[in-house]
Design a protein around this motif. Structure first.
Motif, PDB file in Angstrom:
ATOM      1  N   PRO A 145      16.978 -30.487  13.143  1.00 32.87           N
ATOM      2  CA  PRO A 145      16.996 -31.034  11.776  1.00 32.87           C
ATOM      3  C   PRO A 145      18.030 -30.345  10.911  1.00 32.87           C
ATOM      4  O   PRO A 145      18.218 -29.129  10.976  1.00 32.87           O
ATOM      5  N   ASP A 146      18.716 -31.137  10.122  1.00 33.93           N
ATOM      6  CA  ASP A 146      19.779 -30.605   9.266  1.00 33.93           C
ATOM      7  C   ASP A 146      19.164 -30.020   7.994  1.00 33.93           C
ATOM      8  O   ASP A 146      19.288 -30.582   6.908  1.00 33.93           O
ATOM      9  N   ASN A 147      18.473 -28.870   8.160  1.00 36.72           N
ATOM     10  CA  ASN A 147      17.766 -28.285   7.024  1.00 36.72           C
ATOM     11  C   ASN A 147      18.348 -26.947   6.590  1.00 36.72           C
ATOM     12  O   ASN A 147      17.703 -26.183   5.882  1.00 36.72           O
ATOM     13  N   MET A 148      19.548 -26.632   7.059  1.00 32.11           N
ATOM     14  CA  MET A 148      20.195 -25.388   6.661  1.00 32.11           C
ATOM     15  C   MET A 148      21.188 -25.647   5.533  1.00 32.11           C
ATOM     16  O   MET A 148      21.876 -26.672   5.531  1.00 32.11           O
ATOM     17  N   PRO A 149      21.277 -24.728   4.560  1.00 32.65           N
ATOM     18  CA  PRO A 149      22.341 -24.865   3.549  1.00 32.65           C
ATOM     19  C   PRO A 149      23.701 -24.693   4.221  1.00 32.65           C
ATOM     20  O   PRO A 149      23.864 -23.844   5.110  1.00 32.65           O
ATOM     21  N   THR A 180      18.019 -19.156  -5.137  1.00 30.57           N
ATOM     22  CA  THR A 180      16.839 -20.001  -4.966  1.00 30.57           C
ATOM     23  C   THR A 180      17.140 -21.484  -5.170  1.00 30.57           C
ATOM     24  O   THR A 180      16.342 -22.345  -4.807  1.00 30.57           O
ATOM     25  N   ASP A 181      18.308 -21.782  -5.729  1.00 30.15           N
ATOM     26  CA  ASP A 181      18.722 -23.182  -5.881  1.00 30.15           C
ATOM     27  C   ASP A 181      19.367 -23.723  -4.610  1.00 30.15           C
ATOM     28  O   ASP A 181      19.875 -24.837  -4.584  1.00 30.15           O
ATOM     29  N   LYS A 182      19.368 -22.875  -3.561  1.00 29.59           N
ATOM     30  CA  LYS A 182      19.913 -23.242  -2.240  1.00 29.59           C
ATOM     31  C   LYS A 182      21.422 -23.432  -2.270  1.00 29.59           C
ATOM     32  O   LYS A 182      21.990 -24.130  -1.428  1.00 29.59           O
ATOM     33  N   LYS A 183      22.080 -22.812  -3.247  1.00 27.18           N
ATOM     34  CA  LYS A 183      23.529 -22.892  -3.370  1.00 27.18           C
ATOM     35  C   LYS A 183      24.143 -21.500  -3.286  1.00 27.18           C
ATOM     36  O   LYS A 183      23.479 -20.491  -3.534  1.00 27.18           O
ATOM     37  N   LEU A 184      25.433 -21.464  -2.939  1.00 28.88           N
ATOM     38  CA  LEU A 184      26.151 -20.195  -2.868  1.00 28.88           C
ATOM     39  C   LEU A 184      26.533 -19.716  -4.261  1.00 28.88           C
ATOM     40  O   LEU A 184      26.982 -20.503  -5.091  1.00 28.88           O
ATOM     41  N   HIS A 185      26.389 -18.403  -4.478  1.00 33.64           N
ATOM     42  CA  HIS A 185      26.766 -17.792  -5.741  1.00 33.64           C
ATOM     43  C   HIS A 185      27.589 -16.534  -5.458  1.00 33.64           C
ATOM     44  O   HIS A 185      27.256 -15.762  -4.552  1.00 33.64           O
ATOM     45  N   PRO A 186      28.666 -16.299  -6.208  1.00 38.37           N
ATOM     46  CA  PRO A 186      29.525 -15.132  -5.963  1.00 38.37           C
ATOM     47  C   PRO A 186      28.742 -13.820  -6.044  1.00 38.37           C
ATOM     48  O   PRO A 186      27.907 -13.637  -6.934  1.00 38.37           O
ATOM     49  N   ARG A 187      29.033 -12.938  -5.095  1.00 37.18           N
ATOM     50  CA  ARG A 187      28.398 -11.620  -5.104  1.00 37.18           C
ATOM     51  C   ARG A 187      28.908 -10.789  -6.282  1.00 37.18           C
ATOM     52  O   ARG A 187      28.180  -9.983  -6.849  1.00 37.18           O
ATOM     53  N   LYS A 188      30.183 -10.977  -6.622  1.00 38.78           N
ATOM     54  CA  LYS A 188      30.743 -10.296  -7.797  1.00 38.78           C
ATOM     55  C   LYS A 188      31.778 -11.210  -8.435  1.00 38.78           C
ATOM     56  O   LYS A 188      32.229 -12.185  -7.828  1.00 38.78           O
TER      57      LYS A 188
END
Length: 345
Positions: A145-149, A180-188
């Motif tokens: 199943p395609d359930n990975m971000p 938690t929004d299942k999206k990528l966010h910059p570490r810095k």
């Protein structure tokens, strides 16, 4: 002005297409069968000798086409018996064997980090490298199943990193973590300036082995968490200036020591393990393991491994192994287990 190729000049191309699509070692074609396909699908009628002549031309051009030859004797108009050969069972030897293609397809089907749409496109391209018979065997297979971000930039990132490594250039990129929004966010906020040296695939994930420019040690980054990559004009830092690369990158050694691809120092660790775990120990650490104090059920293992990775591995296998040294790791794992116990009270 439009130019059209006369049907007769297309026969050799059509025959090659037929061999690619319908033939393999287990599915061979006679001249009669090829003639029938030419008639049905290409609206072209040819004699068998024409098919034979074109196949021989393809072989002469370098195509790997196998066939069987049967010798027979026929009587000519003068009553003399002459030797004649009949060629049949033609098949094109494809560049990849079906089992090789199946392994490649499976690696894509169960890859959890490549975008599903791109995986499907790649599988179609792999299918086209064999005959229709191969396609019929894989069409019923479904991936997980395609359930990975997913990071849809990963192919572009891989291409850019490959170019940077080839040209010996630094790169700049944003490194991300999932929220938690299942999206990528910059570490810095600011981009990382990196000296790239090698890419490796570990546990279905691509990693970049590199050096963060303002430090002197090796680092590992997940490629699927990289975005907004740019190749810089500045040359990469010499490996001689990077701790751990003074004598070049020993990739097998590096991979054995960094089982989870954590960055940091490697240390000598000894642990006591149940012998039924030996196969998994080899899977994780390779063959550079020393064994001692072996009994019927247990053995002491000594490995040189990344400290952070070993601590995580020891917790994963806590029911089956016990770390003996160094003492700092023994105390750290003991503390981790106590905290875990508190969480489940």
């Amino acid at each position: 002005m439009k130019y059209t190729i006369p049907p007769k000049k297309m026969i050799i191309i059509n025959i090659l297409d037929i061999l690619k699509r319908y033939s393999d070692e287990n599915h061979r074609l006679s001249q009669k069968e090829i003639a029938q396909i030419l008639a049905d699908e290409y609206n072209t009628k040819v004699e068998r000798k024409t098919i034979k002549r074109n196949i021989m031309n393809l072989i002469e051009f370098g195509y790997d086409i196998e066939y069987s030859e049967t010798i027979r004797y026929v009587t000519n108009k003068d009553g003399v018996k002459e030797e004649s050969s009949i060629l049949s069972d033609f098949y094109l030897v494809h560049e990849f064997a079906d089992i090789e293609l199946r392994l490649l397809v499976d690696s894509l089907l169960f890859n959890r980090y490549l975008p599903a749409s791109q995986c499907k496109d790649l599988i179609k391209k792999l299918e086209n490298l064999s005959s229709e018979n191969f396609k019929s065997r894989v069409k019923h297979i479904k991936n997980l199943p395609d359930n990975m971000p997913r990071n849809n930039e990963i192919f572009f990132t891989l291409e850019m990193l490959d170019e940077a490594i080839e040209k010996g250039r630094k790169v700049a990129f944003t490194y991300n973590e999932y929220g938690t929004d299942k999206k990528l966010h910059p570490r810095k906020d600011e981009p990382y300036i990196i000296n790239p040296y090698q890419m490796v695939a570990v546990n279905d994930k691509y990693y970049l082995i590199c050096n963060v420019d303002k430090y002197d040690n090796l680092a590992n980054f997940r490629v699927d968490r990289i975005t907004e990559i740019k190749i810089l004009s500045e040359k990469v830092k010499s490996k001689k200036l990077v701790h751990g690369l003074e004598h070049g990158l020993n990739l097998p050694k590096h991979m054995a020591e960094h089982i989870y691809m954590f960055s940091g120092e490697s240390i000598r660790v000894t642990f006591r393990a149940k012998k039924y775990l030996l196969s998994e120990i080899f899977d994780w650490f390779g063959k550079d393991i020393s064994f001692l104090d072996e009994t019927e059920d247990e053995v002491t293992c000594s490995v040189y491994v990344n400290e952070k990775a070993m601590r995580k591995w020891a917790l994963q296998y806590a029911l089956h192994i016990k770390v003996l040294s160094p003492q700092s790791m023994v105390e750290g794992i003991k503390s981790d287990l106590e905290q875990a116990t508190e969480l489940y009270k």
